[in-house]
Scaffold this active site. Structure first.
Site, PDB file in Angstrom:
ATOM      1  N   THR A 243      35.866  40.579   3.173  1.00  0.00           N
ATOM      2  CA  THR A 243      35.458  41.726   3.978  1.00  0.00           C
ATOM      3  C   THR A 243      33.949  41.971   3.892  1.00  0.00           C
ATOM      4  OG1 THR A 243      35.594  44.140   4.004  1.00  0.00           O
ATOM      5  CG2 THR A 243      36.158  43.102   1.952  1.00  0.00           C
ATOM      6  N   ASP A 244      33.399  42.633   4.888  1.00  0.00           N
ATOM      7  CA  ASP A 244      31.979  43.020   4.822  1.00  0.00           C
ATOM      8  C   ASP A 244      31.774  44.163   3.830  1.00  0.00           C
ATOM      9  OD1 ASP A 244      33.198  45.059   6.286  1.00  0.00           O
ATOM     10  OD2 ASP A 244      31.651  45.146   7.836  1.00  0.00           O
ATOM     11  N   GLU A 245      32.884  44.788   3.383  1.00  0.00           N
ATOM     12  CA  GLU A 245      32.739  45.931   2.469  1.00  0.00           C
ATOM     13  C   GLU A 245      32.176  45.507   1.115  1.00  0.00           C
ATOM     14  OE1 GLU A 245      35.922  48.806   2.534  1.00  0.00           O
ATOM     15  OE2 GLU A 245      36.509  48.165   4.538  1.00  0.00           O
TER      16      GLU A 245
ATOM     17  N   TYR B  84      38.869  48.847  -3.722  1.00  0.00           N
ATOM     18  CA  TYR B  84      39.224  47.758  -2.797  1.00  0.00           C
ATOM     19  C   TYR B  84      38.073  46.769  -2.654  1.00  0.00           C
ATOM     20  CZ  TYR B  84      39.577  45.315   1.675  1.00  0.00           C
ATOM     21  OH  TYR B  84      39.551  44.341   2.661  1.00  0.00           O
TER      22      TYR B  84
ATOM     23  N   LYS C 234      37.663  42.782  -3.852  1.00  0.00           N
ATOM     24  CA  LYS C 234      37.391  41.663  -2.932  1.00  0.00           C
ATOM     25  C   LYS C 234      36.098  40.952  -3.343  1.00  0.00           C
ATOM     26  CE  LYS C 234      39.384  40.568   0.342  1.00  0.00           C
ATOM     27  NZ  LYS C 234      40.527  39.644   0.542  1.00  0.00           N
TER      28      LYS C 234
ATOM     29  N   PRO D  92      43.321  63.328  12.264  1.00  0.00           N
ATOM     30  CA  PRO D  92      42.437  63.680  11.141  1.00  0.00           C
ATOM     31  C   PRO D  92      41.200  62.789  11.094  1.00  0.00           C
ATOM     32  CG  PRO D  92      44.326  62.395  10.373  1.00  0.00           C
ATOM     33  CD  PRO D  92      44.500  62.545  11.845  1.00  0.00           C
TER      34      PRO D  92
ATOM     35  N   ARG E  25      31.353  52.056  11.812  1.00  0.00           N
ATOM     36  CA  ARG E  25      32.022  50.793  11.524  1.00  0.00           C
ATOM     37  C   ARG E  25      31.730  49.831  12.674  1.00  0.00           C
ATOM     38  NH1 ARG E  25      31.725  53.030   7.523  1.00  0.00           N
ATOM     39  NH2 ARG E  25      33.334  53.818   6.120  1.00  0.00           N
TER      40      ARG E  25
ATOM     41  N   PRO F 128      36.278  60.166  -1.143  1.00  0.00           N
ATOM     42  CA  PRO F 128      35.249  60.008  -2.178  1.00  0.00           C
ATOM     43  C   PRO F 128      34.544  58.651  -2.045  1.00  0.00           C
ATOM     44  CG  PRO F 128      37.474  60.233  -3.151  1.00  0.00           C
ATOM     45  CD  PRO F 128      37.642  60.319  -1.674  1.00  0.00           C
TER      46      PRO F 128
HETATM   47  P1  NAD Z   1      47.409  43.714   5.414  1.00  0.00           P
HETATM   48  O1  NAD Z   1      47.441  44.733   4.341  1.00  0.00           O
HETATM   49  O2  NAD Z   1      47.848  44.067   6.796  1.00  0.00           O
HETATM   50  O3  NAD Z   1      48.245  42.429   4.984  1.00  0.00           O
HETATM   51  C1  NAD Z   1      48.234  41.908   3.682  1.00  0.00           C
HETATM   52  C2  NAD Z   1      49.407  40.953   3.555  1.00  0.00           C
HETATM   53  O4  NAD Z   1      49.361  40.391   2.229  1.00  0.00           O
HETATM   54  C3  NAD Z   1      50.765  41.621   3.716  1.00  0.00           C
HETATM   55  O5  NAD Z   1      51.602  40.837   4.546  1.00  0.00           O
HETATM   56  C4  NAD Z   1      51.317  41.683   2.281  1.00  0.00           C
HETATM   57  O6  NAD Z   1      52.724  41.624   2.240  1.00  0.00           O
HETATM   58  C5  NAD Z   1      50.671  40.445   1.677  1.00  0.00           C
HETATM   59  N1  NAD Z   1      50.554  40.544   0.210  1.00  0.00           N
HETATM   60  C6  NAD Z   1      50.038  41.591  -0.492  1.00  0.00           C
HETATM   61  N2  NAD Z   1      50.122  41.325  -1.810  1.00  0.00           N
HETATM   62  C7  NAD Z   1      50.664  40.082  -1.922  1.00  0.00           C
HETATM   63  C8  NAD Z   1      50.987  39.255  -3.027  1.00  0.00           C
HETATM   64  N3  NAD Z   1      50.750  39.652  -4.288  1.00  0.00           N
HETATM   65  N4  NAD Z   1      51.527  38.035  -2.798  1.00  0.00           N
HETATM   66  C9  NAD Z   1      51.754  37.626  -1.519  1.00  0.00           C
HETATM   67  N5  NAD Z   1      51.491  38.382  -0.444  1.00  0.00           N
HETATM   68  C10 NAD Z   1      50.948  39.589  -0.642  1.00  0.00           C
HETATM   69  O7  NAD Z   1      45.902  43.203   5.416  1.00  0.00           O
HETATM   70  P2  NAD Z   1      45.013  42.691   6.648  1.00  0.00           P
HETATM   71  O8  NAD Z   1      44.359  43.842   7.273  1.00  0.00           O
HETATM   72  O9  NAD Z   1      45.819  41.748   7.465  1.00  0.00           O
HETATM   73  O10 NAD Z   1      43.898  41.886   5.844  1.00  0.00           O
HETATM   74  C11 NAD Z   1      44.094  40.509   5.524  1.00  0.00           C
HETATM   75  C12 NAD Z   1      42.901  40.017   4.734  1.00  0.00           C
HETATM   76  O11 NAD Z   1      41.707  40.204   5.490  1.00  0.00           O
HETATM   77  C13 NAD Z   1      42.695  40.780   3.421  1.00  0.00           C
HETATM   78  O12 NAD Z   1      42.326  39.839   2.439  1.00  0.00           O
HETATM   79  C14 NAD Z   1      41.574  41.744   3.720  1.00  0.00           C
HETATM   80  O13 NAD Z   1      40.827  42.020   2.561  1.00  0.00           O
HETATM   81  C15 NAD Z   1      40.764  40.957   4.736  1.00  0.00           C
HETATM   82  N6  NAD Z   1      40.016  41.772   5.712  1.00  0.00           N
HETATM   83  C16 NAD Z   1      40.635  42.784   6.396  1.00  0.00           C
HETATM   84  C17 NAD Z   1      39.910  43.509   7.353  1.00  0.00           C
HETATM   85  C18 NAD Z   1      40.555  44.594   8.176  1.00  0.00           C
HETATM   86  O14 NAD Z   1      39.863  45.268   8.943  1.00  0.00           O
HETATM   87  N7  NAD Z   1      41.858  44.795   8.104  1.00  0.00           N
HETATM   88  C19 NAD Z   1      38.564  43.203   7.577  1.00  0.00           C
HETATM   89  C20 NAD Z   1      37.981  42.165   6.846  1.00  0.00           C
HETATM   90  C21 NAD Z   1      38.714  41.455   5.928  1.00  0.00           C
END
Ligand code: NAD
Length: 353
Positions: free
Chosen positions: A133-135, A159, A163, A214, A223, A294
């Site tokens: 993530t960019d975070e 979080y 990451k 909210p 963002r 926070p």
């Molecule tokens: P999400 O929360 O929708 O999905 C996460 C998935 O991982 C789920 O299907 C969950 O069941 C699975 N999971 C969680 N813990 C697990 C474990 N211990 N073993 C196996 N599976 C497990 O997340 P997302 O929004 O699809 O994000 C996916 C990835 O992209 C993440 O790594 C996140 O950090 C990264 N990301 C997300 C965003 C965003 O805007 N959502 C932006 C940049 C990067």
């Protein structure tokens, strides 16, 4: 190519798998624990494909991960499994440390031990791609330039810190063991199948139900939004074309304040579902401000020049077109989100473990 995708039942992972199955001949092995965020209903469009298989496994379980590598012999790993919601990380950080840090360690070790034994032709094509993530870069002041791949890490929340920790492990495995890694850091995604705890789906569904919308603090947090299918295309370009060791920032060049995101959603809903308004003049009447989160980051913005130039990737959706597609999808797919809100998930396991 056979690609092992972790977290493929989540929001971005499922978009990635749908993209790969529909647009290539590659095979996908989806490894997912199916936490509250994982839902196999996100994959019904492709789950009957002979090129798709699902295994319900926790990535922290190294014994099972070793077995899966030996059974499926993947050519690449795309590691997305994570705990991903900042508010949950503030409430209970431990899950984030376990899955995002220990889980990434477990994936690195299972992949490395499999990769070490490969014959050279297979070894040379193998890639471990961490989706981040960019975070990890922290936040920006209004006058700062957007994050580049060289921006120092400065995460703010449990979080983003988890990451960042995962990214550091992945780079260390590249440097120490010559393990073939790639990292991508993406901005905020939105689109179909987005779990309704995140801002955009939450606001759409609350508005459709006549509930309050909210907004944290003053709503002026910025963002940089990217339509999830554009992210999936970017990830596919990276895994199929990137050189080993590279990092790419991925973003849509769509900086919008949270309050404007919510107002945009309200305006589109006013236009497309006026019959849901009831006694309201506009869905904007439902907007309400609540105490800020926070440590809330003020602004994220991505400079995506490197992926645009190296891999010729560009987003296809503007924020306006992507938001319309997303709202239309949620209106047409009420059964998906009512099941999610009621806790009815699809979780049948067709795998061997
Ligand atoms: P999400 O929360 O929708 O999905 C996460 C998935 O991982 C789920 O299907 C969950 O069941 C699975 N999971 C969680 N813990 C697990 C474990 N211990 N073993 C196996 N599976 C497990 O997340 P997302 O929004 O699809 O994000 C996916 C990835 O992209 C993440 O790594 C996140 O950090 C990264 N990301 C997300 C965003 C965003 O805007 N959502 C932006 C940049 C990067």
């Amino acid at each position: 190519m056979k690609i092992l995708v972790t977290g493929g039942a989540g929001f971005i992972g499922s978009a990635l798998i749908r993209h790969i199955i529909k647009n290539s001949n590659h095979e996908v092995v989806n490894i997912d624990k199916l936490t509250y965020a994982g839902n196999l209903a996100n994959l019904t469009e492709v789950s009957n494909s002979e090129r798709y298989i699902f295994e319900r496994v926790d990535i922290c379980d190294q014994t099972k991960m070793h077995k899966l590598f030996n059974i499926y012999a993947p050519d690449a790993v795309m590691h997305l499994a994570a705990e991903s919601h900042v508010d949950r990380s503030i409430e209970s950080p431990l899950n984030f440390i376990e899955t995002n840090i220990i889980g990434t360690y477990s994936m690195l070790e299972a992949s490395r031990s499999y990769w070490k034994k490969l014959i050279d032709t297979k070894k040379n094509i193998f890639r471990f791609h961490h989706i981040s993530t960019d975070e990890v870069y922290g936040d920006l002041k209004s006058f700062d330039k957007p994050f580049t791949e060289k921006t120092p890490y400065d995460p703010s929340s449990p979080y983003s810190a988890s990451k960042a920790g995962a990214d550091h492990l992945v780079r260390a495995w590249g440097r120490t063991y010559n393990f073939p890694i790639i990292i991508t850091n993406c901005s905020n995604n939105y689109g179909p199948y987005h779990f309704p705890e995140k801002l955009i789906p939450l606001v759409i569904l609350n508005a459709l139900s006549g509930k309050q919308l909210p907004i944290y603090g003053d709503g002026l947090q910025i963002r940089d939004w990217l339509y999830v299918e554009d992210h999936a295309r970017a990830l596919y370009e990276v895994i199929t074309k990137s050189d080993i060791g590279k990092t790419y920032n991925i973003g849509g060049r769509n900086e919008v304040t949270n309050i404007d995101v919510v107002k945009n959603i309200c305006d589109i809903l006013d236009e497309v579902v006026p019959e849901r308004l009831g006694s309201l003049n506009s869905f904007r009447d439902l907007i309400t401000f609540i105490d800020d989160r926070p440590g809330h980051d003020k602004r994220y913005a991505i400079d995506a020049t490197k992926i645009e130039q190296d891999l010729n990737w560009k987003p296809q959706e503007t924020f306006e077109s992507g938001l319309r597609k997303t709202i239309t999808w949620f209106i047409k797919n009420e059964s998906w989100w009512t099941n999610v809100l009621n806790g009815n998930y699809l979780s049948n396991n067709k795998g061997v473990l």
